[in-house]
Design a protein around this motif. Structure first.
Motif, PDB file in Angstrom:
ATOM      1  N   ALA A 189       2.200  -0.449   5.376  1.00 29.94           N
ATOM      2  CA  ALA A 189       1.436  -1.121   4.324  1.00 29.94           C
ATOM      3  C   ALA A 189       0.228  -0.235   4.061  1.00 29.94           C
ATOM      4  O   ALA A 189      -0.215   0.477   4.960  1.00 29.94           O
ATOM      5  CB  ALA A 189       1.009  -2.513   4.779  1.00 29.94           C
ATOM      6  N   PRO A 190      -0.303  -0.251   2.854  1.00 28.07           N
ATOM      7  CA  PRO A 190      -1.450   0.616   2.594  1.00 28.07           C
ATOM      8  C   PRO A 190      -2.670   0.170   3.400  1.00 28.07           C
ATOM      9  O   PRO A 190      -2.884  -1.023   3.577  1.00 28.07           O
ATOM     10  CB  PRO A 190      -1.694   0.458   1.089  1.00 28.07           C
ATOM     11  CG  PRO A 190      -1.041  -0.841   0.731  1.00 28.07           C
ATOM     12  CD  PRO A 190       0.093  -1.024   1.684  1.00 28.07           C
ATOM     13  N   ARG A 207       6.732  -6.874  -1.966  1.00 28.21           N
ATOM     14  CA  ARG A 207       5.300  -6.780  -2.252  1.00 28.21           C
ATOM     15  C   ARG A 207       4.710  -8.159  -2.037  1.00 28.21           C
ATOM     16  O   ARG A 207       5.281  -9.158  -2.458  1.00 28.21           O
ATOM     17  CB  ARG A 207       5.029  -6.377  -3.713  1.00 28.21           C
ATOM     18  CG  ARG A 207       5.575  -5.041  -4.132  1.00 28.21           C
ATOM     19  CD  ARG A 207       7.001  -5.176  -4.563  1.00 28.21           C
ATOM     20  NE  ARG A 207       7.698  -3.895  -4.643  1.00 28.21           N
ATOM     21  CZ  ARG A 207       7.888  -3.256  -5.782  1.00 28.21           C
ATOM     22  NH1 ARG A 207       7.461  -3.763  -6.904  1.00 28.21           N
ATOM     23  NH2 ARG A 207       8.530  -2.124  -5.789  1.00 28.21           N
ATOM     24  N   ILE A 208       3.568  -8.201  -1.372  1.00 30.20           N
ATOM     25  CA  ILE A 208       2.968  -9.492  -1.089  1.00 30.20           C
ATOM     26  C   ILE A 208       1.562  -9.587  -1.678  1.00 30.20           C
ATOM     27  O   ILE A 208       0.961  -8.583  -2.024  1.00 30.20           O
ATOM     28  CB  ILE A 208       2.926  -9.779   0.435  1.00 30.20           C
ATOM     29  CG1 ILE A 208       2.125  -8.703   1.175  1.00 30.20           C
ATOM     30  CG2 ILE A 208       4.339  -9.870   0.993  1.00 30.20           C
ATOM     31  CD1 ILE A 208       1.929  -9.020   2.653  1.00 30.20           C
ATOM     32  N   LYS A 209       1.081 -10.836  -1.775  1.00 30.28           N
ATOM     33  CA  LYS A 209      -0.276 -11.082  -2.258  1.00 30.28           C
ATOM     34  C   LYS A 209      -1.181 -11.297  -1.055  1.00 30.28           C
ATOM     35  O   LYS A 209      -0.835 -12.038  -0.141  1.00 30.28           O
ATOM     36  CB  LYS A 209      -0.318 -12.346  -3.128  1.00 30.28           C
ATOM     37  CG  LYS A 209       0.449 -12.225  -4.418  1.00 30.28           C
ATOM     38  CD  LYS A 209       0.172 -13.397  -5.354  1.00 30.28           C
ATOM     39  CE  LYS A 209       1.001 -14.608  -5.039  1.00 30.28           C
ATOM     40  NZ  LYS A 209       1.920 -15.044  -6.087  1.00 30.28           N
ATOM     41  N   LEU A 210      -2.335 -10.656  -1.059  1.00 33.93           N
ATOM     42  CA  LEU A 210      -3.309 -10.869   0.001  1.00 33.93           C
ATOM     43  C   LEU A 210      -4.610 -11.370  -0.623  1.00 33.93           C
ATOM     44  O   LEU A 210      -5.169 -10.716  -1.497  1.00 33.93           O
ATOM     45  CB  LEU A 210      -3.568  -9.567   0.765  1.00 33.93           C
ATOM     46  CG  LEU A 210      -2.379  -8.949   1.521  1.00 33.93           C
ATOM     47  CD1 LEU A 210      -2.793  -7.653   2.187  1.00 33.93           C
ATOM     48  CD2 LEU A 210      -1.827  -9.918   2.556  1.00 33.93           C
ATOM     49  N   GLY A 211      -5.068 -12.535  -0.146  1.00 31.34           N
ATOM     50  CA  GLY A 211      -6.276 -13.122  -0.701  1.00 31.34           C
ATOM     51  C   GLY A 211      -7.537 -12.382  -0.314  1.00 31.34           C
ATOM     52  O   GLY A 211      -8.553 -12.465  -0.994  1.00 31.34           O
ATOM     53  N   VAL A 242      -4.970  -4.423   6.336  1.00 31.49           N
ATOM     54  CA  VAL A 242      -5.033  -3.997   4.937  1.00 31.49           C
ATOM     55  C   VAL A 242      -6.366  -4.437   4.342  1.00 31.49           C
ATOM     56  O   VAL A 242      -6.725  -5.611   4.398  1.00 31.49           O
ATOM     57  CB  VAL A 242      -3.877  -4.599   4.096  1.00 31.49           C
ATOM     58  CG1 VAL A 242      -3.968  -4.137   2.648  1.00 31.49           C
ATOM     59  CG2 VAL A 242      -2.525  -4.212   4.681  1.00 31.49           C
ATOM     60  N   LYS A 243      -7.074  -3.469   3.803  1.00 26.82           N
ATOM     61  CA  LYS A 243      -8.362  -3.761   3.169  1.00 26.82           C
ATOM     62  C   LYS A 243      -8.109  -3.981   1.682  1.00 26.82           C
ATOM     63  O   LYS A 243      -7.491  -3.146   1.028  1.00 26.82           O
ATOM     64  CB  LYS A 243      -9.263  -2.555   3.379  1.00 26.82           C
ATOM     65  CG  LYS A 243     -10.680  -2.743   2.947  1.00 26.82           C
ATOM     66  CD  LYS A 243     -11.425  -1.506   3.377  1.00 26.82           C
ATOM     67  CE  LYS A 243     -12.908  -1.692   3.380  1.00 26.82           C
ATOM     68  NZ  LYS A 243     -13.533  -0.622   4.138  1.00 26.82           N
TER      69      LYS A 243
END
Lengths: 256, 156, 110
Positions: free
Chosen positions: B63-64, B121-125, B148-149
């Protein structure tokens, strides 16, 4: 009081940003990960929809015929848009040709700013994938004029903040960080924008075109938004397409 | 060039005020309870039946480190396994530890997959750890974690 | 409503025994139920794909339980071992109970 604290906090953050722009920028390996996503770009579905829509009009054969170009020359020809087209007596984008083609076929043309048109434009331009962008701004006086108007539109300061496209996309500021994002080089040395739009916009979860992107940029910078397909907008596309000259077209692109 | 110089070049204090509302908003943002609120700890407990899991180099989670946009964060999980009837990966679970519902996807695999790889691909709040949990056919549970930042901002 | 979807197989040419990459993508907003509509100020109800099932010649090879935190217009990538010609069918279900399916032909060469 609360607002005061907020502002102080924001300023503190801001000053830390001014020295630490790097920490917000993605690394090369992060970029590679996003580039991998191109292989299965969600916009592929939209492009497939565009193929179907153009198919309803007779497909690329009909498009080539409408433009008076042989089918095997079509990709090269598409890679040269926007073009001056004698039939219309003006410099037009691919979407405007599609509109005219729909009109002449007796159908109600899609609006320039509609997802169906974006899809169809993306598919049509993707026919030129792998071909180098070959816009000829010296082809005739109309193209010369369009290029000049495009540059003027790019450089002219407008709006409440007196910003122009050039304010954020001049060679001197490229790479600086604005709102945590590095400002991109739009020319072929950088992202060669004109060769990679239409693209999937991740923040919008949709397929957007270059002119639609210009509009978003104008809106955010508080400039009055110029309509898609207007002489200034097409000219702006001509200007930026010239900057991306020689870059291989790769549609759909993938943007933040 | 430094940011400060950049603003000088823009010659506009207005540009600075453009950043402030965004920052204040971020400070104000409250964690909302979603319809499916579910913590990672709870999910881990349910899936492993209380056994828990251990970190393993057999699980690779890509993941980035920095995501420019929390709405689309590419992730790829690969688990080392021969994927045969006797030794395969039964499931790969993906968690976003700080999302109100930490569960993103549970992928139930079979030997017919040939390779235990899953990508989405996922969503990160917000900035957080993403965890991949592999459920092996021998009943063990292995994990890999990647922080993941998430940055906000940008134009348009 | 009908959702536009697409199955892509990589590489395009494959033979029996090959392990190929399957990309399944679908146009879907993946609403979390947390987002407010900018115009009305009302919460947009949760609507997301909650299950994706891959069937190869009638045999279930992979099922994915999905929650709302997958990105809009999701793309799912899995691998599959080619074992004869036939059909790959993907069935996807939404939290509202709606079911859609799509399929593609599997044609191994050699």
């Amino acid at each position: 009081m609360k607002t005061g604290i907020k502002i102080a906090l924001s300023l503190a953050l801001l000053s830390s940003l001014s020295f630490g722009g790097e920490q917000f920028a993605m690394s090369d390996s992060d970029r590679a990960m996003y580039a991998e996503m191109l292989e299965n770009n969600p916009a592929d579905i939209m492009v497939a929809n565009g193929e179907q829509l153009l198919g309803n009009l007779g497909g690329e054969a009909a498009f080539a015929k409408y433009l008076g170009v042989s089918e095997d020359k079509l990709p090269e020809y598409i890679a040269g848009f926007p073009r001056y087209i004698e039939k219309f007596k003006m410099v037009v984008g691919i979407d405007q040709v599609l509109q005219a083609m729909m009109h002449d076929a007796g159908e109600k043309p899609f609006k320039l700013k509609s997802s169906d048109m974006f899809d169809m434009l993306a598919y049509t331009k993707s026919l030129a994938n792998g071909v180098k962008s070959n816009i000829d701004i010296d082809a005739n006086q109309h193209m010369k004029d369009a290029y000049a108007l495009g540059q003027k539109t790019f450089d002219t300061k407008r709006g409440g903040r007196g910003l122009s496209c050039l304010s954020c996309h001049a060679p001197a500021v490229i790479g600086s960080v604005l709102r945590t994002q590095p400002l991109p080089d739009l020319s072929s040395k950088g992202v060669a924008v004109a060769a990679t739009w239409p693209a999937y916009r991740m923040t919008k979860s949709s397929l957007r075109t270059l002119q639609r992107r210009f509009q978003g940029c104008m809106k955010n910078a508080l400039l009055k938004v110029i309509p898609i397909g207007s002489p200034e907008m097409v000219a702006l596309e001509v200007y930026l397409t010239k900057q991306a000259e020689g870059t291989e077209i790769a549609i759909p692109g993938l943007k933040r | 060039m430094q940011r400060r110089e950049f603003f000088k070049k823009l010659g506009s204090a207005a540009a600075i005020t453009a950043v402030i509302p965004m920052m204040s908003f971020a400070a104000d943002a409250k964690k909302q309870a979603g319809p499916n609120e579910f913590s990672y700890e709870k999910a881990l407990d349910v899936i492993t039946g209380g056994k828990g899991a251990k970190a393993s180099p057999k699980v690779s989670l890509k993941a980035p480190a920095i995501a420019e946009n929390g709405a689309v964060v590419p992730i790829t999980v690969e688990v080392e396994s021969p994927m045969t009837e006797s030794d395969y990966v039964k499931a790969i679970h993906i968690f976003a530890t700080k999302n109100s519902n930490s569960r993103s996807a549970s992928v139930h695999l079979t030997p017919a997959n040939g390779k235990a790889i899953f990508a989405a691909r996922i969503k990160l709040g917000s900035t957080q750890d993403v965890i991949a949990l592999a459920e092996m056919s021998d009943g063990t549970f292995l994990t890999a974690t990647q922080s993941v930042k998430v940055t906000i901002g940008g134009c348009g | 409503m009908e959702r536009k979807s697409l199955i892509k197989i990589k590489p395009k040419k494959y033979k029996n025994g090959d392990v190929v990459k399957i990309n399944f993508m679908v146009m879907h907003p993946m609403e979390t139920g947390l987002r407010k509509d900018k115009k009305t100020g009302k919460i947009v109800p949760a609507q997301y794909i909650n299950n994706v099932k891959f069937e190869y010649n009638g045999k279930v090879i992979t099922t994915i339980n999905v929650w709302e935190s997958l990105s809009a217009n999701p793309v799912f990538t899995i691998y599959m071992k080619i074992d004869g010609p036939g059909e790959l069918k993907v069935t996807f279900t939404e939290n509202t109970g709606e079911v859609n399916e799509t399929s593609t032909k599997i044609k191994p060469k050699g």
